[in-house]
Every structure is written in structure tokens, then in C-alpha cells.
Design a protein around this motif. Structure first.
Motif, PDB file in Angstrom:
ATOM      1  N   SER A 139      19.869  49.028  17.294  1.00 61.64           N
ATOM      2  CA  SER A 139      19.597  47.513  17.961  1.00 61.64           C
ATOM      3  C   SER A 139      18.621  47.152  18.898  1.00 61.64           C
ATOM      4  N   HIS A 140      17.374  48.012  19.139  1.00 60.82           N
ATOM      5  CA  HIS A 140      15.814  47.942  19.610  1.00 60.82           C
ATOM      6  C   HIS A 140      14.673  48.184  18.961  1.00 60.82           C
ATOM      7  N   LEU A 141      14.260  47.158  18.065  1.00 65.52           N
ATOM      8  CA  LEU A 141      12.751  47.605  17.708  1.00 65.52           C
ATOM      9  C   LEU A 141      11.953  46.153  18.494  1.00 65.52           C
ATOM     10  N   ASN A 142      10.400  47.230  18.367  1.00 64.14           N
ATOM     11  CA  ASN A 142       9.459  46.787  19.237  1.00 64.14           C
ATOM     12  C   ASN A 142       8.577  46.980  18.433  1.00 64.14           C
ATOM     13  N   LEU A 143       7.803  45.660  17.669  1.00 65.59           N
ATOM     14  CA  LEU A 143       7.182  45.758  16.726  1.00 65.59           C
ATOM     15  C   LEU A 143       6.000  45.062  16.969  1.00 65.59           C
ATOM     16  N   SER A 144       5.755  44.879  18.494  1.00 62.38           N
ATOM     17  CA  SER A 144       4.780  43.918  19.132  1.00 62.38           C
ATOM     18  C   SER A 144       3.227  44.158  19.214  1.00 62.38           C
ATOM     19  N   ARG A 145       2.231  43.510  18.776  1.00 64.82           N
ATOM     20  CA  ARG A 145       1.030  44.314  19.113  1.00 64.82           C
ATOM     21  C   ARG A 145       0.322  44.751  17.463  1.00 64.82           C
ATOM     22  N   ASN A 146       1.320  44.134  15.921  1.00 64.89           N
ATOM     23  CA  ASN A 146       1.176  45.343  14.951  1.00 64.89           C
ATOM     24  C   ASN A 146       0.571  44.295  14.158  1.00 64.89           C
ATOM     25  N   GLU A 147       0.209  42.867  14.397  1.00 67.82           N
ATOM     26  CA  GLU A 147      -0.530  41.780  13.377  1.00 67.82           C
ATOM     27  C   GLU A 147       0.537  41.347  12.014  1.00 67.82           C
ATOM     28  N   ILE A 148       1.733  41.098  12.812  1.00 61.89           N
ATOM     29  CA  ILE A 148       2.156  40.482  11.517  1.00 61.89           C
ATOM     30  C   ILE A 148       2.504  39.071  10.977  1.00 61.89           C
ATOM     31  N   ALA A 164      21.851  44.738  13.637  1.00 64.65           N
ATOM     32  CA  ALA A 164      22.639  45.283  14.535  1.00 64.65           C
ATOM     33  C   ALA A 164      21.636  44.848  15.556  1.00 64.65           C
ATOM     34  N   LEU A 165      20.499  43.997  15.581  1.00 63.53           N
ATOM     35  CA  LEU A 165      19.578  43.593  16.830  1.00 63.53           C
ATOM     36  C   LEU A 165      20.142  43.597  17.669  1.00 63.53           C
ATOM     37  N   LYS A 166      19.975  44.382  18.719  1.00 63.09           N
ATOM     38  CA  LYS A 166      20.126  43.118  19.686  1.00 63.09           C
ATOM     39  C   LYS A 166      19.167  43.004  21.389  1.00 63.09           C
ATOM     40  N   ASP A 167      17.623  43.567  20.995  1.00 57.58           N
ATOM     41  CA  ASP A 167      16.722  43.117  21.234  1.00 57.58           C
ATOM     42  C   ASP A 167      15.148  43.724  20.520  1.00 57.58           C
ATOM     43  N   LEU A 168      14.655  42.267  19.872  1.00 56.58           N
ATOM     44  CA  LEU A 168      13.368  42.757  18.668  1.00 56.58           C
ATOM     45  C   LEU A 168      12.018  42.306  19.799  1.00 56.58           C
ATOM     46  N   ARG A 169      11.052  42.669  20.394  1.00 56.67           N
ATOM     47  CA  ARG A 169       9.883  42.589  20.861  1.00 56.67           C
ATOM     48  C   ARG A 169       9.471  41.599  19.898  1.00 56.67           C
ATOM     49  N   LEU A 170       8.297  41.283  19.487  1.00 53.47           N
ATOM     50  CA  LEU A 170       7.198  40.488  18.642  1.00 53.47           C
ATOM     51  C   LEU A 170       6.126  40.321  19.507  1.00 53.47           C
ATOM     52  N   TYR A 171       5.808  40.624  20.754  1.00 54.98           N
ATOM     53  CA  TYR A 171       4.593  39.454  21.617  1.00 54.98           C
ATOM     54  C   TYR A 171       3.734  39.799  21.549  1.00 54.98           C
ATOM     55  N   LEU A 172       2.276  39.266  21.078  1.00 54.49           N
ATOM     56  CA  LEU A 172       0.978  39.591  20.602  1.00 54.49           C
ATOM     57  C   LEU A 172       0.683  40.268  18.470  1.00 54.49           C
ATOM     58  N   ASN A 173       1.549  39.235  18.611  1.00 60.45           N
ATOM     59  CA  ASN A 173       1.565  39.143  16.709  1.00 60.45           C
ATOM     60  C   ASN A 173       0.679  38.118  16.137  1.00 60.45           C
ATOM     61  N   GLY A 174       0.789  36.896  16.308  1.00 58.53           N
ATOM     62  CA  GLY A 174      -0.274  35.791  15.851  1.00 58.53           C
ATOM     63  C   GLY A 174       1.403  35.041  15.239  1.00 58.53           C
ATOM     64  N   ILE A 175       1.937  34.623  15.626  1.00 61.00           N
ATOM     65  CA  ILE A 175       2.838  34.326  15.664  1.00 61.00           C
ATOM     66  C   ILE A 175       3.086  32.727  16.118  1.00 61.00           C
ATOM     67  N   SER A 176       3.241  31.857  14.659  1.00 61.49           N
ATOM     68  CA  SER A 176       3.018  30.445  15.222  1.00 61.49           C
ATOM     69  C   SER A 176       4.728  30.660  15.483  1.00 61.49           C
ATOM     70  N   ASP A 177       4.145  28.649  15.328  1.00 59.26           N
ATOM     71  CA  ASP A 177       5.788  27.933  14.737  1.00 59.26           C
ATOM     72  C   ASP A 177       6.605  27.898  13.870  1.00 59.26           C
ATOM     73  N   VAL A 178       5.698  28.464  12.783  1.00 63.70           N
ATOM     74  CA  VAL A 178       6.568  28.481  11.713  1.00 63.70           C
ATOM     75  C   VAL A 178       7.422  29.395  11.188  1.00 63.70           C
ATOM     76  N   GLY A 179       6.903  30.885  11.968  1.00 60.73           N
ATOM     77  CA  GLY A 179       6.959  32.397  11.795  1.00 60.73           C
ATOM     78  C   GLY A 179       7.956  32.164  13.204  1.00 60.73           C
ATOM     79  N   MET A 180       7.920  31.134  14.516  1.00 59.78           N
ATOM     80  CA  MET A 180       8.984  31.502  15.162  1.00 59.78           C
ATOM     81  C   MET A 180      10.954  30.376  14.828  1.00 59.78           C
TER      82      MET A 180
END
Length: 189
Positions: A139-148, A164-180
Motif C-alpha cells: 500500500s506504500h511504495l517510495n521509489l523517489s530518486r531512482n532515475e526511472i 492496493a497502493l495508497k501512497d506512491l512516491r516518485l519525486y525526482l525521477n525525471g518524469i515528464s508529461d508523458v510519464g505523468m
């Protein structure tokens, strides 16, 4: 011993101390172990992973402990750690190989919180995690700062086992509008 929680974070514990902890036979009731911000390295994690008496752990915190894929692989094959619900291995040296190791660690089926932020998992490791059929309780997955990048974001958008994820953290991963856009179009997120 009645000890159920042990927080040794922010000390000067090395692999020597981690090995001593692993050899302490009286910690069979330990449900939470926090070694964050110590220098236990791969050798220390390998010792902990082999310690059968730590099979009652629900929480294992190993953030900023200078471990790499070898240490994570040791945890991934430690079947006695099947009660873990929380695993924090953030701020280490984990690459896509570590992500693949987690993806086949079926005994981690009770994990509901996984923190891998500030590693080098990359899109390949994300693909492996996305395909992990045993991570359905997460339910909680933090993948921030992983260059995904966008590729990793698109992969997560197709990861139906992570529904089942309720909390997904992806900050500082180089995600653009396409990924978003891919993430926002994912029905399971």
C-alpha cells in the motif's frame, strides 16, 4: 528476552556490530529492527539475513547503511523473513539487479510498505517490481530518486499487481508529461 523493538539508528555500528546482533540468540521476539544510518554494509546485512531467530521481524529499517545489491539479494533469499510488512532499504546502492531480486522474493508477500528511495533502481528494476505477483498487499511504495524516467512511470502504470497502493512516491525521477499522463490513465492507481 521480551525485547520486541530495537532501534539502533544513527550510531556507529558496522558490519561487526550487525554480525554480533545476528548471532544473539535471545532476540526471537523481535518484531522491529531499525539500523538506519549505520555502516553495516553488505556483510552485515548478509549476517542478519542468515539469522533464523530474526524470523519474527515485521519491520526492518536499513536506510543509509551502505548496502548494495549483494545485501538485498541476501534478504531476498532469506525465506524466514516472511513476516515482514515494512522494508526500508532507501538511500543505499541498490540497482535494477536489486529490484529483480525483490521481484522473485515471494516470501515478501506480506509487505505493505516498501521504501527504495534514493537508489539506482532504474526502469529495468521497476519492470521487475511491476511484474511481481506477490506484492499485491503493497500500500506504500517510495521509489523517489531512482532515475526511472518516463519508461519507469509507464511501467508502473501497467503494474496491475500494485493495485492496493495508497501512497506512491516518485519525486525526482525525471518524469515528464508523458510519464505523468500514463500514470493518471492507470485505472489501478
Amino acid at each position: 528476552s521480551e525485547l520486541s523493538e530495537l532501534d539502533l539508528s544513527n550510531n556507529n555500528i558496522s558490519e561487526v556490530g550487525a554480525k554480533a546482533l545476528a548471532e544473539a540468540g535471545h532476540l526471537g521476539r523481535l518484531s522491529s529492527l531499525n539500523l538506519n544510518n549505520n555502516r553495516i554494509r553488505n556483510a552485515g546485512v548478509q549476517a542478519l539475513a542468515q539469522a533464523q531467530q530474526l524470523g519474527s521481524l515485521n519491520e526492518l529499517h536499513l536506510s543509509n547503511t551502505e548496502i548494495g545489491d549483494i545485501g538485498l539479494i541476501a534478504l531476498a533469499v532469506a525465506r524466514h523473513l516472511n513476516k515482514l510488512t515494512t522494508l526500508d532499504i532507501s538511500t543505499n546502492y541498490i540497482s535494477g539487479l536489486g529490484g529483480r531480486a525483490l521481484s522473485i522474493a515471494e516470501h515478501f508477500c506480506n509487505l505493505n510498505s516498501l521504501s527504495l528511495h534514493d537508489n539506482q533502481i532504474g526502469p529495468g528494476g521497476i519492470q521487475a517490481l511491476a511484474d511481481a505477483t506477490h506484492l499485491t498487499q503493497l500500500s506504500h511504495l517510495n521509489l523517489s530518486r531512482n532515475e526511472i524516467g518516463d519508461l519507469g512511470a509507464k511501467t508502473l502504470s501497467r503494474a496491475v499487481y500494485l493495485g492496493a497502493l495508497k501512497d506512491l512516491r516518485l519525486y525526482l525521477n525525471g518524469i515528464s508529461d508523458v510519464g505523468m499522463i500514463a500514470l493518471m490513465e492507470a485505472a489501478h492507481l
